[in-house]
Design a protein around this motif. Structure first.
Motif, short mmCIF file in Angstrom:
data_model
loop_
_atom_site.label_atom_id
_atom_site.label_comp_id
_atom_site.label_asym_id
_atom_site.label_seq_id
_atom_site.Cartn_x
_atom_site.Cartn_y
_atom_site.Cartn_z
N LEU A 1 0.81 -1.22 0.00
CA LEU A 1 0.00 0.00 0.00
C LEU A 1 0.85 1.26 0.00
CD1 LEU A 1 -2.74 -1.12 2.58
CD2 LEU A 1 -2.49 -1.69 0.15
N GLY A 2 1.89 1.27 -0.83
CA GLY A 2 2.73 2.45 -0.96
C GLY A 2 2.12 3.46 -1.91
N SER A 3 2.95 4.34 -2.45
CA SER A 3 2.45 5.43 -3.29
C SER A 3 1.78 4.92 -4.57
CB SER A 3 3.58 6.39 -3.66
OG SER A 3 4.61 5.70 -4.37
N GLU B 1 -13.09 -3.82 -9.07
CA GLU B 1 -13.30 -3.13 -7.80
C GLU B 1 -12.31 -3.64 -6.76
OE1 GLU B 1 -17.10 -3.92 -6.04
OE2 GLU B 1 -17.09 -6.04 -6.63
N LEU B 2 -11.94 -2.76 -5.84
CA LEU B 2 -11.04 -3.11 -4.76
C LEU B 2 -11.83 -3.76 -3.63
CD1 LEU B 2 -8.16 -2.90 -3.52
CD2 LEU B 2 -8.86 -0.69 -2.56
N THR B 3 -11.48 -5.00 -3.31
CA THR B 3 -12.21 -5.71 -2.25
C THR B 3 -11.32 -6.20 -1.12
OG1 THR B 3 -11.99 -7.81 -3.46
CG2 THR B 3 -14.00 -6.50 -3.85
N GLY B 4 -9.99 -6.09 -1.28
CA GLY B 4 -9.10 -6.58 -0.23
C GLY B 4 -7.75 -5.91 -0.25
N ILE B 5 -7.00 -6.04 0.81
CA ILE B 5 -5.65 -5.45 0.90
C ILE B 5 -4.72 -6.41 1.65
CG2 ILE B 5 -6.32 -3.03 0.75
CD1 ILE B 5 -6.24 -2.90 3.81
N ILE B 6 -3.44 -6.29 1.33
CA ILE B 6 -2.39 -7.03 2.03
C ILE B 6 -1.29 -6.04 2.37
CG2 ILE B 6 -0.75 -8.94 1.90
CD1 ILE B 6 -2.51 -9.97 -0.50
N THR B 7 -1.00 -5.89 3.66
CA THR B 7 -0.02 -4.91 4.09
C THR B 7 0.65 -5.36 5.38
OG1 THR B 7 0.31 -2.60 4.77
CG2 THR B 7 -1.80 -3.61 5.34
N ILE C 1 -8.73 -8.34 4.88
CA ILE C 1 -7.48 -7.64 5.20
C ILE C 1 -6.45 -8.67 5.67
CG2 ILE C 1 -6.35 -5.92 6.64
CD1 ILE C 1 -9.05 -4.47 6.82
N TYR C 2 -5.30 -8.70 4.99
CA TYR C 2 -4.26 -9.69 5.29
C TYR C 2 -2.92 -9.00 5.51
CZ TYR C 2 -7.73 -12.90 3.31
OH TYR C 2 -8.88 -13.60 3.05
N ASN C 3 -2.00 -9.72 6.14
CA ASN C 3 -0.61 -9.27 6.22
C ASN C 3 0.24 -10.26 5.44
OD1 ASN C 3 0.26 -11.46 8.01
ND2 ASN C 3 -0.82 -10.36 9.65
N TYR C 4 1.54 -10.02 5.39
CA TYR C 4 2.41 -10.84 4.54
C TYR C 4 2.59 -12.26 5.07
CZ TYR C 4 3.39 -6.42 2.27
OH TYR C 4 3.25 -5.23 1.59
N ASN C 5 2.19 -12.49 6.31
CA ASN C 5 2.29 -13.83 6.88
C ASN C 5 1.01 -14.63 6.69
OD1 ASN C 5 4.95 -13.47 7.89
ND2 ASN C 5 4.12 -12.33 9.63
#
Length: 373
Positions: free
Chosen positions: A50-52, A68-74, A94-98
């Protein structure tokens, strides 16, 4: 005939480019060319990183018709919270890298757009493929051709589509240049000259660290010159010679600063290319054929792209590149349309050239033959 000199004179007299949407646009000129029948459901996208640029893509997707945007990983909880509120993303998406592997069981996500630092692309694309989701990976696809091959193999094994974020392949001026070349309107392509670069700022940023960036200006923006030479000629280069100039060995201790390179093609066409992290103003494409020419300047930035050919100004629509790209790729996935030269193999072809460029520099500018897919 409208000449390059005419073009430059017109610019000095204040005659700019006006984006005029044409009533009849050929398939190669539209951006994107969406199917007449819209699918029942939009392509559901999760952004990883989720950078620039991830932010730019997310904002552009708000205007998409098919995605459409439905999820993120950060890896940053604060960003996760901010994006959750801004884009109304539920906690379960919503997820993280693990926890990337857990996406496998989430029916709200069809594809993951990997927009992490370059040297993490290899790891993250394979993770997403193993989770059974389609993948879009920002360019450069990997650190080298070997990694690119491994990523393609992983996606093929998982049965998922693999695209690289070559946004210009859905940009109207670029598509019109390709259409004209394919139609023979330039005659035989003889010569190309491409440049892409800028003066980089913060000396502590990841783009100047080999471990994360994989390389410097060549990997980051020089890849546009390579890709532009390839779609401008319609050929794959067979050899390269390259040179590196480094004026600040402290700031650019780990990565390349300025690179120039020359590409040779089977037809005899040649391309002279330059890329840099040391100065602004380098960003044009020039194509010279036996019976015509084309110039895009700027050619590779976020826009507006501007252009002229021997027939006159290229009055193509001005679009938001990332919106056009995401709608175009969604159309390919949802409606099973032909891939627009943005697959992992396209990324591999550029990495084969990059590998050869770095080898030429290591050997003092020696002519290096480029590997084949």
């Amino acid at each position: 005939m409208f000449t390059r000199r005419d073009f430059l004179q017109n610019l000095t007299m204040g005659v700019g480019f006006t984006a005029v949407a044409q009533s009849l646009i050929s398939p190669a000129a539209a951006s994107p060319v969406l199917s007449n029948t819209k699918p029942a459901q939009k392509l559901r996208v999760a952004i990883m990183g989720l950078g620039s640029y991830g932010t730019r893509v997310a904002e552009a997707m708000e205007k998409c018709e098919l995605a459409e945007l439905t999820g993120i990983i950060t890896g940053t909880p604060a960003k996760a919270e901010a994006w959750k509120k801004k884009y109304n993303i539920p906690d379960k998406n919503i997820y993280n890298y693990n926890t990337v592997s857990q996406i496998k069981n989430n029916s709200d996500i069809d594809v993951v757009y990997v927009i992490t630092p370059n040297s993490l692309h290899h790891k993250h694309v394979i993770q997403v493929a193993n989770a059974g989701k389609h993948v879009i990976c920002e360019k450069p696809v990997a650190d080298n051709a070997k990694q690119a091959r491994e990523m393609i193999a992983a996606c093929n094994k998982a049965g998922v589509k693999f695209y690289v974020g070559y946004r210009l392949h859905f940009e109207p001026h670029t598509r019109e240049l390709i259409r004209m070349r394919e139609a023979g309107e330039f005659g035989k392509v003889m010569f190309m000259e491409n440049g892409s670069g800028f003066k980089i700022g913060d000396p502590t940023q990841w783009r100047l660290k080999q471990e994360l960036a994989g390389g410097g200006a060549l990997m980051d923006v020089g890849i546009y010159c390579i890709n532009g030479a390839r779609y401008g000629t319609g050929e794959e280069p067979t050899w390269v010679t390259a040179q590196e100039v480094k004026t600040d060995p402290v700031k650019f201790k780990e990565v390349d600063e300025t690179m120039t390179f020359q590409l040779g093609f089977p037809s005899g066409a040649i391309a002279n290319c330059s890329t840099t992290y040391n100065f602004n103003g380098l960003g044009g494409l020039r194509l010279i054929g036996s019976s015509g020419f084309a110039e895009l300047d700027p050619a590779f930035g976020y826009g507006p792209i501007k252009g002229v050919t021997h027939k006159g100004p290229m009055n193509q629509p001005i679009v938001t590149h990332q919106t056009a790209q995401m709608d175009g790729l969604a159309d390919c996935i949802l409606n099973n349309k032909p891939d627009p030269n943005m697959t992992g193999v396209e990324g591999l072809k550029d990495m084969l050239v990059i590998d050869a460029i770095y080898e030429s520099v290591r050997q003092g500018g020696k002519k290096i033959m480029i590997g084949k897919v």
